[in-house]
Design a protein around this motif. Structure first.
Motif, mmCIF file in Angstrom:
data_model
loop_
_atom_site.group_PDB
_atom_site.id
_atom_site.type_symbol
_atom_site.label_atom_id
_atom_site.label_comp_id
_atom_site.label_asym_id
_atom_site.label_seq_id
_atom_site.Cartn_x
_atom_site.Cartn_y
_atom_site.Cartn_z
ATOM 1 N N GLY A 195 10.781 -2.444 0.037
ATOM 2 C CA GLY A 195 9.471 -2.069 0.529
ATOM 3 C C GLY A 195 8.399 -2.147 -0.540
ATOM 4 O O GLY A 195 8.660 -2.482 -1.705
ATOM 5 N N THR A 196 7.188 -1.807 -0.143
ATOM 6 C CA THR A 196 6.030 -1.768 -1.041
ATOM 7 C C THR A 196 5.209 -0.527 -0.698
ATOM 8 O O THR A 196 5.426 0.100 0.348
ATOM 9 N N PRO A 197 4.244 -0.151 -1.547
ATOM 10 C CA PRO A 197 3.396 0.996 -1.183
ATOM 11 C C PRO A 197 2.665 0.776 0.140
ATOM 12 O O PRO A 197 2.461 1.727 0.907
ATOM 13 N N GLU A 198 2.289 -0.466 0.424
ATOM 14 C CA GLU A 198 1.565 -0.772 1.663
ATOM 15 C C GLU A 198 2.509 -0.865 2.865
ATOM 16 O O GLU A 198 2.098 -0.604 4.001
ATOM 17 N N ASP A 199 3.741 -1.236 2.619
ATOM 18 C CA ASP A 199 4.722 -1.407 3.691
ATOM 19 C C ASP A 199 6.053 -0.795 3.240
ATOM 20 O O ASP A 199 6.976 -1.503 2.851
#
Length: 457
Positions: A195-199
């Motif tokens: 994942g990522t901070p946005e997703d």
């Protein structure tokens, strides 16, 4: 009686150790409960069922007032209901020295706590230092100072061989259980994305309401529930459940240390209530003095019940958020949303109008194929071995997990499930080695998130 979750603090380095303590009344093998200052209805929900290991006499130590009256009314309701009534015998002490009286008399060996969170951590520490096991409602710490006290309580519990545990009811909600089980099937879920901070790889959101019904009756909340200095901000309160579930689902059976956590962002915001709403929820005519700091325009009460945090856990990006409204629309209630993103499929819990406001689990493959469908149907047999009757139904995207009604026991019944698990720990020799460190990490994260959110105000 009030069985707030007692954290099992005594564990050997390699596993579990047998709980002990110097409380009285253990000669016959019975567990004897003491309820301390029950200011929240969760204390009574622990006693909505009877338990064979637990003595029917419960000692209550609390100040006189409406909170104690509400607690006793719920116990009486359970004792007198037509179907499967309980048989609790409450012995109540209401002197101003109720805490010291309990610590000196110790007529039981387990203290149940659910109430004002401003006092709770100190209650926990003093109880453990007096040789008592503790079963405490969440949250056990609402700020950094409390977290330090909680660390001391865990250390004292380990030294004395006591169980200190918090009540994590959401581990017993059936769609959450099934989301966890499906995520452990590589042929269905694959592996958990980074994942990522946005997703984020994992997102959990919950919506709650100040005015609601409990055991069929309107819930009257104490006025202090609306003071974040006493109840705690939303970001350190309900989020304890969501943070706990992320640890429990994504890393089952693993110790999560504070060094495994990186807090990326956190924010909080208020829910605005009018005086008429406050009166409806509490039965109190005017705002108490301690709430005036949060009142604007002489009537609007701002309650910092909403919060959100983004963080990584073992390198996996996670997001947790909680929101509070005053009252749910007719026919609805508290809601929950959760997604775990895998390399083969996403596991999503939704609870909106389309689901008739009932939590529903969906399996949404990234790529649909006959091979995947066959693997899913084969894997379903593994789920059915533990949960007979669970089925799959084709949905607009992927599959809906169909759950028999027998598993949908409801939030109130989850308290007895937690209590049964705690009693197993207490009588069976201890809890898994990951429970205590993961509790410590959970409260480290929530209290750090509050620090960051306040700094960003």
């Amino acid at each position: 009686m009030k069985k707030a979750l007692i954290i099992l603090l005594s564990m050997a380095a390699a596993g579990c150790s047998k709980p002990g303590g110097d409380a009285g009344g253990e000669q016959d093998g019975k567990i004897r409960l003491m309820t301390l200052d029950p200011g929240h209805f969760h204390a009574a929900l622990v006693q909505k069922s009877m338990y064979p290991q637990v003595d029917s006499v419960v000692h209550v130590y609390a100040p006189e007032g409406p909170e104690l009256k509400a607690h006793m009314s719920l116990i009486e309701l359970y004792n007198t209901r037509a179907e499967d009534p309980t048989a609790w015998e409450e012995k109540v002490y209401t002197g101003d020295d109720f805490l010291q009286k309990m610590l000196s008399e110790k007529p039981g060996n387990v203290v149940v706590m659910a109430g004002n969170n401003q006092k709770k951590t100190e209650y926990i520490l003093q109880s453990v230092e007096a040789g008592l096991n503790v079963l405490a409602d969440k949250p056990m710490a609402i700020n950094t100072e409390d977290f330090r006290l909680l660390q001391k309580a865990f250390a004292a519990a380990e030294e004395k061989g006591l169980l200190l545990y918090d009540i994590m009811t959401e581990r017993y909600e059936i769609t959450t259980l099934l989301q966890r089980e499906f995520s452990r099937l590589p042929e269905v879920f694959g592996t958990l994305e980074k994942g990522t901070p946005e997703d984020p790889a994992v997102t959990k959101e919950s919506v709650h309401h100040f005015f609601k019904y409990v055991s069929g009756k309107p819930l009257t909340r104490p006025a202090w529930f609306f003071d974040v200095e006493q109840e705690g901000d939303g970001i350190v309160d309900v989020t304890t459940h969501l943070v706990d579930l992320i640890q429990w689902e994504c890393f089952p059976g693993q110790v999560i240390d504070t060094s495994d956590i990186e807090l990326l962002s956190a924010r909080r915001w208020p829910t605005a209530l009018g005086i008429s709403q406050f009166r409806k929820a509490t039965g109190v005519e005017n705002y108490p003095d301690y709430l005036l700091k949060d009142v604007e325009n002489d009537s609007v009460l701002n309650v910092y019940a909403n919060g959100e945090m983004n963080y990584t856990i073992n390198g996996i990006h996670a997001k947790v958020s909680v929101k509070w409204n005053f009252q749910a629309p007719e026919g609805t209630g508290d809601t929950h949303y959760s997604i775990m993103r895998g390399s083969k499929a996403n596991l999503v819990i939704r609870q909106e109008k389309e689901q008739n406001y009932k939590p529903t689990l969906y399996i949404e493959p990234l790529e649909e194929s006959s091979e995947y469908e066959e693997a899913l149907k084969t894997s379903l047999e593994k789920i059915q071995a533990s949960y007979p009757g669970v089925e799959l139904k084709k949905a607009a995207k992927g599959w809906e997990v169909i759950v028999p009604d027998k598993y949908k026991i409801g939030h109130e019944a989850h308290f007895s499930e937690v209590t049964k698990k705690y009693l197993q720990f207490l009588t069976g020799g201890g809890m898994p080695e990951w429970e205590v460190p993961n509790m410590i990490t959970k409260y480290y994260l929530t209290t750090k998130a509050l620090e960051m959110a306040k700094a960003n105000d």
